[in-house]
Design a protein around this motif. Structure first.
Motif, PDB file in Angstrom:
ATOM      1  N   PRO A   1       0.834  -1.207   0.000  1.00  0.00           N
ATOM      2  CA  PRO A   1       0.000   0.000   0.000  1.00  0.00           C
ATOM      3  C   PRO A   1       0.864   1.250   0.000  1.00  0.00           C
ATOM      4  CG  PRO A   1      -0.757  -1.582   1.644  1.00  0.00           C
ATOM      5  CD  PRO A   1       0.559  -2.073   1.145  1.00  0.00           C
ATOM      6  N   ARG A   2       0.410   2.278  -0.674  1.00  0.00           N
ATOM      7  CA  ARG A   2       1.128   3.538  -0.732  1.00  0.00           C
ATOM      8  C   ARG A   2       0.441   4.570   0.150  1.00  0.00           C
ATOM      9  NH1 ARG A   2       0.993   4.894  -6.872  1.00  0.00           N
ATOM     10  NH2 ARG A   2      -1.061   3.956  -6.593  1.00  0.00           N
ATOM     11  N   VAL A   3       1.211   5.425   0.764  1.00  0.00           N
ATOM     12  CA  VAL A   3       0.673   6.481   1.620  1.00  0.00           C
ATOM     13  C   VAL A   3       0.679   7.784   0.836  1.00  0.00           C
ATOM     14  CG1 VAL A   3       0.946   7.792   3.749  1.00  0.00           C
ATOM     15  CG2 VAL A   3       1.449   5.334   3.718  1.00  0.00           C
ATOM     16  N   GLN A   4      -0.492   8.361   0.672  1.00  0.00           N
ATOM     17  CA  GLN A   4      -0.620   9.642  -0.014  1.00  0.00           C
ATOM     18  C   GLN A   4      -0.793  10.739   1.025  1.00  0.00           C
ATOM     19  OE1 GLN A   4      -3.903   9.176  -2.717  1.00  0.00           O
ATOM     20  NE2 GLN A   4      -2.715   7.968  -4.174  1.00  0.00           N
ATOM     21  N   GLN A   5      -0.009  11.796   0.907  1.00  0.00           N
ATOM     22  CA  GLN A   5      -0.048  12.886   1.872  1.00  0.00           C
ATOM     23  C   GLN A   5      -0.510  14.167   1.195  1.00  0.00           C
ATOM     24  OE1 GLN A   5       4.055  12.760   3.248  1.00  0.00           O
ATOM     25  NE2 GLN A   5       3.465  11.576   5.049  1.00  0.00           N
ATOM     26  N   SER A   6      -1.193  15.001   1.952  1.00  0.00           N
ATOM     27  CA  SER A   6      -1.623  16.299   1.447  1.00  0.00           C
ATOM     28  C   SER A   6      -1.617  17.292   2.592  1.00  0.00           C
ATOM     29  CB  SER A   6      -3.022  16.210   0.818  1.00  0.00           C
ATOM     30  OG  SER A   6      -3.980  15.826   1.786  1.00  0.00           O
ATOM     31  N   LEU A   7      -1.801  18.550   2.252  1.00  0.00           N
ATOM     32  CA  LEU A   7      -1.764  19.589   3.276  1.00  0.00           C
ATOM     33  C   LEU A   7      -2.831  20.628   2.999  1.00  0.00           C
ATOM     34  CD1 LEU A   7      -0.286  22.296   1.885  1.00  0.00           C
ATOM     35  CD2 LEU A   7       1.686  20.797   2.054  1.00  0.00           C
ATOM     36  N   GLY A   8      -3.134  21.375   4.033  1.00  0.00           N
ATOM     37  CA  GLY A   8      -4.116  22.439   3.927  1.00  0.00           C
ATOM     38  C   GLY A   8      -4.052  23.301   5.161  1.00  0.00           C
ATOM     39  N   SER A   9      -5.090  24.054   5.401  1.00  0.00           N
ATOM     40  CA  SER A   9      -5.154  24.963   6.528  1.00  0.00           C
ATOM     41  C   SER A   9      -6.485  24.804   7.231  1.00  0.00           C
ATOM     42  CB  SER A   9      -4.976  26.414   6.054  1.00  0.00           C
ATOM     43  OG  SER A   9      -3.786  26.556   5.293  1.00  0.00           O
ATOM     44  N   GLY A  10      -6.589  25.387   8.415  1.00  0.00           N
ATOM     45  CA  GLY A  10      -7.819  25.333   9.179  1.00  0.00           C
ATOM     46  C   GLY A  10      -7.893  26.522  10.116  1.00  0.00           C
ATOM     47  N   VAL A  11      -9.062  26.697  10.746  1.00  0.00           N
ATOM     48  CA  VAL A  11      -9.303  27.828  11.635  1.00  0.00           C
ATOM     49  C   VAL A  11      -9.905  27.322  12.938  1.00  0.00           C
ATOM     50  CG1 VAL A  11     -10.532  30.005  11.930  1.00  0.00           C
ATOM     51  CG2 VAL A  11      -9.681  29.364   9.670  1.00  0.00           C
ATOM     52  N   VAL A  12      -9.308  27.694  14.062  1.00  0.00           N
ATOM     53  CA  VAL A  12      -9.833  27.307  15.372  1.00  0.00           C
ATOM     54  C   VAL A  12     -11.038  28.185  15.688  1.00  0.00           C
ATOM     55  CG1 VAL A  12      -9.353  27.050  17.825  1.00  0.00           C
ATOM     56  CG2 VAL A  12      -7.529  26.644  16.153  1.00  0.00           C
ATOM     57  N   VAL A  13     -12.199  27.569  15.923  1.00  0.00           N
ATOM     58  CA  VAL A  13     -13.420  28.327  16.191  1.00  0.00           C
ATOM     59  C   VAL A  13     -13.899  28.164  17.628  1.00  0.00           C
ATOM     60  CG1 VAL A  13     -14.194  28.367  13.799  1.00  0.00           C
ATOM     61  CG2 VAL A  13     -14.830  26.439  15.261  1.00  0.00           C
ATOM     62  N   ALA A  14     -13.309  27.243  18.391  1.00  0.00           N
ATOM     63  CA  ALA A  14     -13.660  27.072  19.799  1.00  0.00           C
ATOM     64  C   ALA A  14     -12.404  26.673  20.564  1.00  0.00           C
ATOM     65  CB  ALA A  14     -14.756  26.027  19.982  1.00  0.00           C
ATOM     66  N   ALA A  15     -12.211  27.252  21.740  1.00  0.00           N
ATOM     67  CA  ALA A  15     -10.973  27.057  22.496  1.00  0.00           C
ATOM     68  C   ALA A  15     -10.765  25.630  22.952  1.00  0.00           C
ATOM     69  CB  ALA A  15     -10.967  27.998  23.707  1.00  0.00           C
ATOM     70  N   ASP A  16     -11.856  24.839  23.016  1.00  0.00           N
ATOM     71  CA  ASP A  16     -11.707  23.448  23.469  1.00  0.00           C
ATOM     72  C   ASP A  16     -11.312  22.502  22.354  1.00  0.00           C
ATOM     73  OD1 ASP A  16     -14.069  23.494  22.076  1.00  0.00           O
ATOM     74  OD2 ASP A  16     -15.273  22.504  23.612  1.00  0.00           O
ATOM     75  N   GLY A  17     -10.998  23.028  21.159  1.00  0.00           N
ATOM     76  CA  GLY A  17     -10.414  22.177  20.139  1.00  0.00           C
ATOM     77  C   GLY A  17     -11.224  21.953  18.885  1.00  0.00           C
ATOM     78  N   LEU A  18     -12.199  22.816  18.570  1.00  0.00           N
ATOM     79  CA  LEU A  18     -12.965  22.690  17.333  1.00  0.00           C
ATOM     80  C   LEU A  18     -12.299  23.502  16.230  1.00  0.00           C
ATOM     81  CD1 LEU A  18     -16.700  22.902  18.466  1.00  0.00           C
ATOM     82  CD2 LEU A  18     -15.402  20.873  17.797  1.00  0.00           C
ATOM     83  N   ILE A  19     -12.128  22.868  15.072  1.00  0.00           N
ATOM     84  CA  ILE A  19     -11.416  23.493  13.953  1.00  0.00           C
ATOM     85  C   ILE A  19     -12.229  23.310  12.678  1.00  0.00           C
ATOM     86  CG2 ILE A  19      -9.332  23.385  12.520  1.00  0.00           C
ATOM     87  CD1 ILE A  19      -7.905  22.309  15.078  1.00  0.00           C
ATOM     88  N   ILE A  20     -12.395  24.389  11.931  1.00  0.00           N
ATOM     89  CA  ILE A  20     -13.080  24.355  10.638  1.00  0.00           C
ATOM     90  C   ILE A  20     -12.041  24.310   9.523  1.00  0.00           C
ATOM     91  CG2 ILE A  20     -14.451  25.705   9.011  1.00  0.00           C
ATOM     92  CD1 ILE A  20     -16.243  24.602  11.001  1.00  0.00           C
ATOM     93  N   THR A  21     -12.294  23.473   8.524  1.00  0.00           N
ATOM     94  CA  THR A  21     -11.454  23.434   7.326  1.00  0.00           C
ATOM     95  C   THR A  21     -12.337  23.071   6.152  1.00  0.00           C
ATOM     96  OG1 THR A  21      -9.417  22.519   6.354  1.00  0.00           O
ATOM     97  CG2 THR A  21     -10.808  21.009   7.601  1.00  0.00           C
ATOM     98  N   ASN A  22     -11.731  22.907   4.975  1.00  0.00           N
ATOM     99  CA  ASN A  22     -12.479  22.435   3.800  1.00  0.00           C
ATOM    100  C   ASN A  22     -12.649  20.928   3.840  1.00  0.00           C
ATOM    101  OD1 ASN A  22     -10.981  24.876   1.621  1.00  0.00           O
ATOM    102  ND2 ASN A  22     -13.054  24.869   2.401  1.00  0.00           N
ATOM    103  N   ASN A  23     -13.779  20.464   3.368  1.00  0.00           N
ATOM    104  CA  ASN A  23     -13.998  19.025   3.265  1.00  0.00           C
ATOM    105  C   ASN A  23     -12.960  18.386   2.360  1.00  0.00           C
ATOM    106  OD1 ASN A  23     -15.674  16.487   3.466  1.00  0.00           O
ATOM    107  ND2 ASN A  23     -15.836  16.860   1.264  1.00  0.00           N
ATOM    108  N   HIS A  24     -12.602  19.059   1.273  1.00  0.00           N
ATOM    109  CA  HIS A  24     -11.677  18.427   0.324  1.00  0.00           C
ATOM    110  C   HIS A  24     -10.260  18.311   0.890  1.00  0.00           C
ATOM    111  CE1 HIS A  24     -10.760  22.671  -0.965  1.00  0.00           C
ATOM    112  NE2 HIS A  24      -9.557  22.160  -1.148  1.00  0.00           N
ATOM    113  N   VAL A  25      -9.955  19.036   1.974  1.00  0.00           N
ATOM    114  CA  VAL A  25      -8.645  18.916   2.607  1.00  0.00           C
ATOM    115  C   VAL A  25      -8.519  17.590   3.352  1.00  0.00           C
ATOM    116  CG1 VAL A  25      -7.171  19.867   4.450  1.00  0.00           C
ATOM    117  CG2 VAL A  25      -8.244  21.397   2.784  1.00  0.00           C
TER     118      VAL A  25
END
Length: 486
Positions: free
Chosen positions: A97-121
């Protein structure tokens, strides 16, 4: 021609657009701070001193809440053709099996650890790692995702540590010409900040999200910026950067962000485990110069009502076929995409003020949003036998199912939802998921039951529509298969 380019592969699916993962799907919207509605002070620079002002304080405040996201996915589909050749020629073992890696960004919207990003990320990722600007790293779990919005919600276990949080802004207050600041992780080089202005608002028809409503900016956005923050001049979140319009895949000064108001809708959907948009049972088409003149308008602007579902909220409010919808809750309605956005960003049960034109006179009505009904039942059915539709799965459309599929489909008719690889439609390449079946064997069809009956008779011809374009396919008089526009 230039086409919209995702900064990572966008995973859109005809079935199961809303995906909920892991058990914790309650209270997300309540944990995010209220929207900051402090008015923006808009001042044109009038001196060299003002031109030398810096955005550094804003960036220092907001940047810690923008994170880098790294994903890994194990590709178990097999090796490349060259690896297959080497394995067969030299007798090597099975492909690893091959491991495919990708990267993106996200935004913290709650201090307890909730982060919004794109679904495609994060779509299809087996592992997700979040790295903060201060170099802290956390493994993340996917909590909720919706491919129609191209948004995903992640949670990290901070073990009691509070994360820096972005301030939420009201994207409905954005104006063309406002300053924008984009923060993300382009090309994996690390956190990067670019500036620009709002180039356009209410962009629709871009094709990168089924809701098709974006803030456009000329702030440089490149691969890796997906899921990052688009800020206003006060450092408040105006949108989630999601795509660029480019011939080369690099930034050409045309970027798109999902409005922060839609992010709020997404968080509320995460609480419920499903995205349900308000419904009024009205369909329409943009006005042309000619149709505007016939309706007593001096220029195109508005949505010409072409259908009103009996018993729907629109019908109850008195909206009729031939009316022209001008505004909904004060927002101009120029096309179906803008109407869908206005309905999606308001809750079911909300009464909206609608201004319409009828007979050259302006009228005002109140329409109460309802949940879309699933009538008729979808009746998802795989077709077999020797007809032209063998191997094709079809279903009845309803307001609820059309919204779930999220492809701008009408609210009635028969839709193609899947095609098997060996089906005649797949081998000949004439049919796609999302196409609407209009006739089989020369006979009109309106339900799955109609299609089943016509297919059982061994039909060899088919009429369907795709994005408003009709086509007919089938065997010709000389026994050859062909298609033509209808």
């Amino acid at each position: 021609m230039a086409t919209p380019t995702k900064t990572a592969g966008l995973a859109l699916a005809i079935i199961g657009a809303a995906v909920a993962a892991h058990a914790q799907t309650t209270g997300f919207a309540a944990s995010v701070a209220p929207t900051d509605t402090t008015p923006v002070t808009r001042v044109v620079p009038d001196s060299p001193g003002q031109l030398s002002l810096s955005y550094a304080p804003i960036v220092k405040s907001a940047a810690p809440a923008v994170v880098n996201i790294y994903t890994a996915r194990v590709d178990r589909s097999g090796a490349s053709s060259m690896t297959d050749f080497m394995r067969q020629f030299y007798g090597a073992g099975p492909a690893q099996p091959r491991v495919q890696q990708s990267l993106g960004s996200g935004v913290v919207v709650a201090a307890d650890g909730l982060i919004i990003t794109n679904n495609h990320v994060v779509a299809g990722a087996d592992q997700i790692l979040v790295a903060l600007a201060d170099r802290r790293e956390y493994p993340a779990k996917l909590v909720f995702a919706d491919a129609r919005l191209d948004l995903a919600l992640l949670r990290v276990d901070t073990r009691g540590a509070a994360l820096p949080v972005i301030r939420m802004g009201d994207s409905d207050r954005a104006e063309v010409g406002d300053v924008t600041i984009a923060i993300g992780n382009p090309f994996g080089v690390g956190q990067t900040v670019t500036t620009g202005i709002v180039s356009a608002i209410a962009r629709t028809g871009i094709g990168v999200s089924d809701w098709q409503f974006f803030i456009q900016t000329d702030a440089a956005i490149n691969p890796g910026n997906s899921g990052g923050a688009l800020l206003d001049s006060q450092g408040r979140l105006m949108g989630i950067n999601t795509a660029i319009f480019s011939r080369t895949g690099g930034s050409n000064g045309i970027g798109f962000a999902i409005p922060s108001k839609m992010v709020r809708v997404f968080l509320a959907a995460a609480d419920k485990g499903k995205l349900v948009s308000g419904w009024i049972g009205v369909e329409g088409e943009p006005l042309t110069t000619e149709s505007a003149r016939l309706n007593g308008l001096d220029r195109p602007g508005g949505l010409l009502v072409t259908a009103v579902v009996p018993g729907s909220p629109g019908a109850a409010a008195g909206i009729r076929i031939g009316d022209v919808l001008r505004t909904v809750d004060g927002k101009e309605v120029a096309d179906g995409g803008q109407l869908r956005y206005s309905l999606a960003t308001e809750g079911v049960g909300r009464a909206l003020d609608v201004v319409l034109m009828r007979g050259g006179r302006e009228q005002r009505v109140a329409v109460t949003l309802a949940a879309p009904p699933e009538t008729p039942a979808r009746q998802v059915t795989p077709l077999t036998g020797k007809s032209i539709l063998s191997g094709v799965t079809v279903a009845n459309l309803s307001p609820a199912y059309a919204q779930e599929l999220g492809a701008g489909l009408p609210e009635s008719g028969v839709v193609v939802v899947q095609i098997l690889g060996q089906a005649p439609a797949a081998r000949l390449g004439f049919l796609k998921p999302g196409d609407l079946i209009e006739a089989v064997g020369g006979q009109p069809v309106g339900t799955v039951a109609d299609v089943i009956a016509r297919a059982a008779a061994g039909a060899t011809s088919l009429r369907f529509s795709r994005s408003g374009q009709r086509a007919e396919c089938g065997l010709t008089a000389n026994g050859q298969f062909g298609c033509r526009t209808a």
